[in-house]
Design a protein around this motif. Sequence first.
Motif, PDB file in Angstrom:
ATOM      1  N   THR A  19       0.842  -1.204   0.000  1.00 26.02           N
ATOM      2  CA  THR A  19       0.000   0.000   0.000  1.00 26.02           C
ATOM      3  C   THR A  19       0.877   1.254   0.000  1.00 26.02           C
ATOM      4  O   THR A  19       0.609   2.195  -0.750  1.00 26.02           O
ATOM      5  CB  THR A  19      -0.910   0.011   1.251  1.00 26.02           C
ATOM      6  OG1 THR A  19      -1.506  -1.258   1.384  1.00 26.02           O
ATOM      7  CG2 THR A  19      -1.986   1.052   1.146  1.00 26.02           C
ATOM      8  N   ALA A  23       0.869   3.928  -2.952  1.00 26.87           N
ATOM      9  CA  ALA A  23       0.511   5.322  -2.646  1.00 26.87           C
ATOM     10  C   ALA A  23       1.636   6.257  -3.067  1.00 26.87           C
ATOM     11  O   ALA A  23       1.405   7.328  -3.650  1.00 26.87           O
ATOM     12  CB  ALA A  23       0.222   5.470  -1.155  1.00 26.87           C
ATOM     13  N   ASN A  26       1.743   6.988  -6.712  1.00 26.99           N
ATOM     14  CA  ASN A  26       0.462   7.535  -7.197  1.00 26.99           C
ATOM     15  C   ASN A  26      -0.393   6.515  -7.931  1.00 26.99           C
ATOM     16  O   ASN A  26      -1.137   6.838  -8.843  1.00 26.99           O
ATOM     17  CB  ASN A  26       0.702   8.731  -8.127  1.00 26.99           C
ATOM     18  CG  ASN A  26       0.975   9.988  -7.342  1.00 26.99           C
ATOM     19  OD1 ASN A  26       0.433  10.172  -6.247  1.00 26.99           O
ATOM     20  ND2 ASN A  26       1.846  10.827  -7.864  1.00 26.99           N
ATOM     21  N   LEU A  28      -2.500   4.724  -6.241  1.00 21.81           N
ATOM     22  CA  LEU A  28      -3.759   4.789  -5.485  1.00 21.81           C
ATOM     23  C   LEU A  28      -4.029   6.260  -5.189  1.00 21.81           C
ATOM     24  O   LEU A  28      -3.114   6.990  -4.828  1.00 21.81           O
ATOM     25  CB  LEU A  28      -3.642   4.045  -4.152  1.00 21.81           C
ATOM     26  CG  LEU A  28      -3.543   2.521  -4.175  1.00 21.81           C
ATOM     27  CD1 LEU A  28      -3.302   2.013  -2.746  1.00 21.81           C
ATOM     28  CD2 LEU A  28      -4.803   1.899  -4.714  1.00 21.81           C
ATOM     29  N   ASP A  30      -5.469   9.423  -3.015  1.00 28.25           N
ATOM     30  CA  ASP A  30      -5.300   9.670  -1.571  1.00 28.25           C
ATOM     31  C   ASP A  30      -6.331   8.941  -0.710  1.00 28.25           C
ATOM     32  O   ASP A  30      -5.996   8.291   0.273  1.00 28.25           O
ATOM     33  CB  ASP A  30      -5.413  11.176  -1.285  1.00 28.25           C
ATOM     34  CG  ASP A  30      -4.284  11.936  -1.952  1.00 28.25           C
ATOM     35  OD1 ASP A  30      -3.457  11.275  -2.622  1.00 28.25           O
ATOM     36  OD2 ASP A  30      -4.235  13.164  -1.814  1.00 28.25           O
ATOM     37  N   ALA A  33      -5.715   5.203  -0.801  1.00 30.14           N
ATOM     38  CA  ALA A  33      -4.422   4.923  -0.171  1.00 30.14           C
ATOM     39  C   ALA A  33      -4.576   4.948   1.345  1.00 30.14           C
ATOM     40  O   ALA A  33      -4.107   4.044   2.052  1.00 30.14           O
ATOM     41  CB  ALA A  33      -3.393   5.963  -0.622  1.00 30.14           C
ATOM     42  N   TRP A  36      -6.581   1.824   2.578  1.00 31.13           N
ATOM     43  CA  TRP A  36      -5.814   0.576   2.596  1.00 31.13           C
ATOM     44  C   TRP A  36      -4.682   0.621   3.615  1.00 31.13           C
ATOM     45  O   TRP A  36      -4.338  -0.408   4.216  1.00 31.13           O
ATOM     46  CB  TRP A  36      -5.281   0.258   1.197  1.00 31.13           C
ATOM     47  CG  TRP A  36      -6.375  -0.323   0.344  1.00 31.13           C
ATOM     48  CD1 TRP A  36      -6.963   0.273  -0.727  1.00 31.13           C
ATOM     49  CD2 TRP A  36      -7.038  -1.584   0.515  1.00 31.13           C
ATOM     50  NE1 TRP A  36      -7.948  -0.529  -1.242  1.00 31.13           N
ATOM     51  CE2 TRP A  36      -8.022  -1.684  -0.495  1.00 31.13           C
ATOM     52  CE3 TRP A  36      -6.912  -2.626   1.436  1.00 31.13           C
ATOM     53  CZ2 TRP A  36      -8.853  -2.780  -0.622  1.00 31.13           C
ATOM     54  CZ3 TRP A  36      -7.750  -3.730   1.303  1.00 31.13           C
ATOM     55  CH2 TRP A  36      -8.702  -3.801   0.292  1.00 31.13           C
TER      56      TRP A  36
END
Lengths: 119, 228
Positions: A19, A23, A26, A28, A30, A33, A36
Amino acid sequence: MDIIQIIVTGSALLLFLLTVFMAAKNKLTDQYAFMWLAFSLIGVLLSFMLPWLNRFAASIGVSYMPSLIYLAAFLIVLALLIYHTHLLSKQEARTRVLVQEVAFLKKEMEEMRKEEAGS
Amino acid sequence: MCSKVLIIVPAYNEEQAILQTVDQLKKFNYDFIVVNDGSLDKTGQLLQEYNVPHISLPVNLGIGGAVQAGYRYAERHGYRYAIQLDADGQHNPKDLEHLIEEMERLQPDMLIGSRFLEKTNYKGDLSRRIGILYFDYLLRLIAGIRVTDPTSGYRIVNRRVIEWFAHDYPVDYPEVEVLVKLARKKYTIRETKVEMNARQGGVSSINARKSVYYMAKVTFLSLIRSYL
């Protein structure tokens, strides 16, 4: 620490690292992210609380603790699925409007081109 | 382009019938717009080549999205009435004047062209007729209205409904669902007799499997949206 606890902790840490990586790159947005990250942290936390979870399961009448974990995990996944289907429906409605707008703009452009060619 | 009536012609893969339908429409003095719903055949090319008024959706949205694009167009251009007419030649443009006259005379919010209000030459197969009968009873039960031809797409609506449909229209199998919505909101729905032809090209989007889904989906959604 017994073998099962090592596997559970390792898996939760792996999810947490995945995760963080996604994140950071980028992959996921915000909102997801954060969601998770929270889930994976809860996973890591729970993996250290296995003895306590055993006692908790017994106190509420569940003799086999993993079935309690499975039930909780299943309910969380189900809630996530409904949430994502809701998001998908919202995105679909937005895409429909966008597609229609593109078609209107294309028509307006063609009409303007014809007018220009005519004059 | 701003007369009081807009004819919306949704078209998906209708290369065999679209020009014939457009030729028939041109005989009448009404504005019309073909909504090319991301067709994969030559429909878009033909519309462009023959300079037919049209909008081309870059991807296929399905019947609901295509028809809604037509309503949005009608809303933007200030049309007073909008009529849906199938591109496959099933809807007879000869009934257009009759639909508009009846709309002005009866002043409902929606007027449906019905094959079954009076005896017509329409010969639908048994399964289709059973489906229509089922929706007729469903509408009586949950919306309190009697519609002899609830699946007919040949319908005219007034400005009030155009504005509604421009912003809220079901994605698929919209015919029955919108009747439930309109009836529950106390909009007036009337019917008038029309003739329908056999389709001139393409294939029907509803097969046996899809018709079961159609009936189940419309029943389920109509019920929950009516009572919740």
